[in-house]
Write a protein that holds these residues in place. Structure first.
Motif, PDB file in Angstrom:
ATOM      1  N   PRO A  88       0.821  -1.214   0.000  1.00 39.02           N
ATOM      2  CA  PRO A  88       0.000   0.000   0.000  1.00 39.02           C
ATOM      3  C   PRO A  88       0.859   1.270   0.000  1.00 39.02           C
ATOM      4  N   GLN A  89       0.339   2.304  -0.638  1.00 40.04           N
ATOM      5  CA  GLN A  89       1.056   3.571  -0.773  1.00 40.04           C
ATOM      6  C   GLN A  89       1.560   4.095   0.569  1.00 40.04           C
ATOM      7  N   GLU A  90       0.721   4.044   1.595  1.00 36.23           N
ATOM      8  CA  GLU A  90       1.126   4.569   2.903  1.00 36.23           C
ATOM      9  C   GLU A  90       2.323   3.805   3.453  1.00 36.23           C
ATOM     10  N   GLN A  91       2.363   2.512   3.262  1.00 44.17           N
ATOM     11  CA  GLN A  91       3.502   1.728   3.753  1.00 44.17           C
ATOM     12  C   GLN A  91       4.756   1.990   2.919  1.00 44.17           C
ATOM     13  N   GLN A  92       4.572   2.277   1.630  1.00 44.89           N
ATOM     14  CA  GLN A  92       5.718   2.665   0.808  1.00 44.89           C
ATOM     15  C   GLN A  92       6.305   3.977   1.320  1.00 44.89           C
ATOM     16  N   LEU A  93       5.439   4.933   1.616  1.00 44.12           N
ATOM     17  CA  LEU A  93       5.904   6.223   2.136  1.00 44.12           C
ATOM     18  C   LEU A  93       6.572   6.063   3.498  1.00 44.12           C
ATOM     19  N   GLU A  94       6.034   5.173   4.300  1.00 43.27           N
ATOM     20  CA  GLU A  94       6.633   4.903   5.604  1.00 43.27           C
ATOM     21  C   GLU A  94       8.053   4.349   5.440  1.00 43.27           C
ATOM     22  N   MET A  95       8.235   3.506   4.441  1.00 43.56           N
ATOM     23  CA  MET A  95       9.568   2.946   4.177  1.00 43.56           C
ATOM     24  C   MET A  95      10.526   4.051   3.731  1.00 43.56           C
ATOM     25  N   VAL A  96      10.060   4.932   2.889  1.00 42.96           N
ATOM     26  CA  VAL A  96      10.893   6.062   2.441  1.00 42.96           C
ATOM     27  C   VAL A  96      11.317   6.897   3.643  1.00 42.96           C
ATOM     28  N   ARG A  97      10.363   7.206   4.519  1.00 44.39           N
ATOM     29  CA  ARG A  97      10.690   7.982   5.717  1.00 44.39           C
ATOM     30  C   ARG A  97      11.690   7.243   6.595  1.00 44.39           C
ATOM     31  N   PHE A  98      11.521   5.942   6.728  1.00 43.98           N
ATOM     32  CA  PHE A  98      12.450   5.142   7.527  1.00 43.98           C
ATOM     33  C   PHE A  98      13.866   5.236   6.961  1.00 43.98           C
ATOM     34  N   LEU A  99      13.997   5.056   5.660  1.00 43.46           N
ATOM     35  CA  LEU A  99      15.327   5.098   5.041  1.00 43.46           C
ATOM     36  C   LEU A  99      15.958   6.478   5.165  1.00 43.46           C
ATOM     37  N   ARG A 100      15.161   7.516   5.025  1.00 44.05           N
ATOM     38  CA  ARG A 100      15.685   8.881   5.140  1.00 44.05           C
ATOM     39  C   ARG A 100      16.061   9.243   6.572  1.00 44.05           C
ATOM     40  N   SER A 101      15.464   8.572   7.541  1.00 47.37           N
ATOM     41  CA  SER A 101      15.721   8.907   8.940  1.00 47.37           C
ATOM     42  C   SER A 101      16.945   8.197   9.514  1.00 47.37           C
ATOM     43  N   ARG A 102      17.523   7.303   8.757  1.00 42.45           N
ATOM     44  CA  ARG A 102      18.692   6.581   9.256  1.00 42.45           C
ATOM     45  C   ARG A 102      19.854   7.525   9.489  1.00 42.45           C
ATOM     46  N   PRO A 103      20.574   7.308  10.571  1.00 40.07           N
ATOM     47  CA  PRO A 103      21.767   8.139  10.794  1.00 40.07           C
ATOM     48  C   PRO A 103      22.809   7.856   9.710  1.00 40.07           C
ATOM     49  N   PRO A 104      23.638   8.841   9.405  1.00 39.33           N
ATOM     50  CA  PRO A 104      24.647   8.663   8.349  1.00 39.33           C
ATOM     51  C   PRO A 104      25.527   7.433   8.545  1.00 39.33           C
ATOM     52  N   SER A 105      25.812   7.084   9.778  1.00 38.13           N
ATOM     53  CA  SER A 105      26.681   5.930  10.025  1.00 38.13           C
ATOM     54  C   SER A 105      26.053   4.635   9.549  1.00 38.13           C
ATOM     55  N   ALA A 106      24.732   4.585   9.464  1.00 46.63           N
ATOM     56  CA  ALA A 106      24.070   3.359   9.041  1.00 46.63           C
ATOM     57  C   ALA A 106      24.287   3.091   7.559  1.00 46.63           C
ATOM     58  N   THR A 107      24.578   4.120   6.791  1.00 47.59           N
ATOM     59  CA  THR A 107      24.789   3.946   5.364  1.00 47.59           C
ATOM     60  C   THR A 107      26.192   4.301   4.925  1.00 47.59           C
TER      61      THR A 107
END
Length: 86
Positions: A63-82
């Motif tokens: 679902p679109q909302e869960q896709q957006l939630e995933m985008v927010r999750f990836l963007r919220s990761r601290p720099p050290s995680a990536t």
């Protein structure tokens, strides 16, 4: 494998079970799962990929909302995680 940082699985027959096998790809930064058979069940696996920065989930059964939630999750990761640093 360390050399696998991007994976394009667009329009393939991959399913949630197939995504689960990607946990070994801990250097994966970008994945394209658009137009595949994955569902929201694969999102937990994607969240466990420590360096993942981008996941294209368009055209899936997620679902679109869960896709957006995933985008927010990836963007919220601290720099050290990536980070590419060991």
């Amino acid at each position: 494998p360390e050399y696998l940082t991007e994976l394009d699985l667009t329009a393939t027959a991959i399913t949630d079970a197939g995504v689960a096998h990607l946990l070994a790809a801990d250097h994966l930064e970008k994945i394209d799962l658009s137009q595949t058979f994955v569902t929201a069940a694969c999102l937990e696996t994607l969240r466990k990929l420590p360096r993942l920065q981008s996941a294209n989930l368009n055209g899936t059964d997620i679902p679109q909302e869960q896709q957006l939630e995933m985008v927010r999750f990836l963007r919220s990761r601290p720099p050290s995680a990536t980070s590419h640093n060991p």
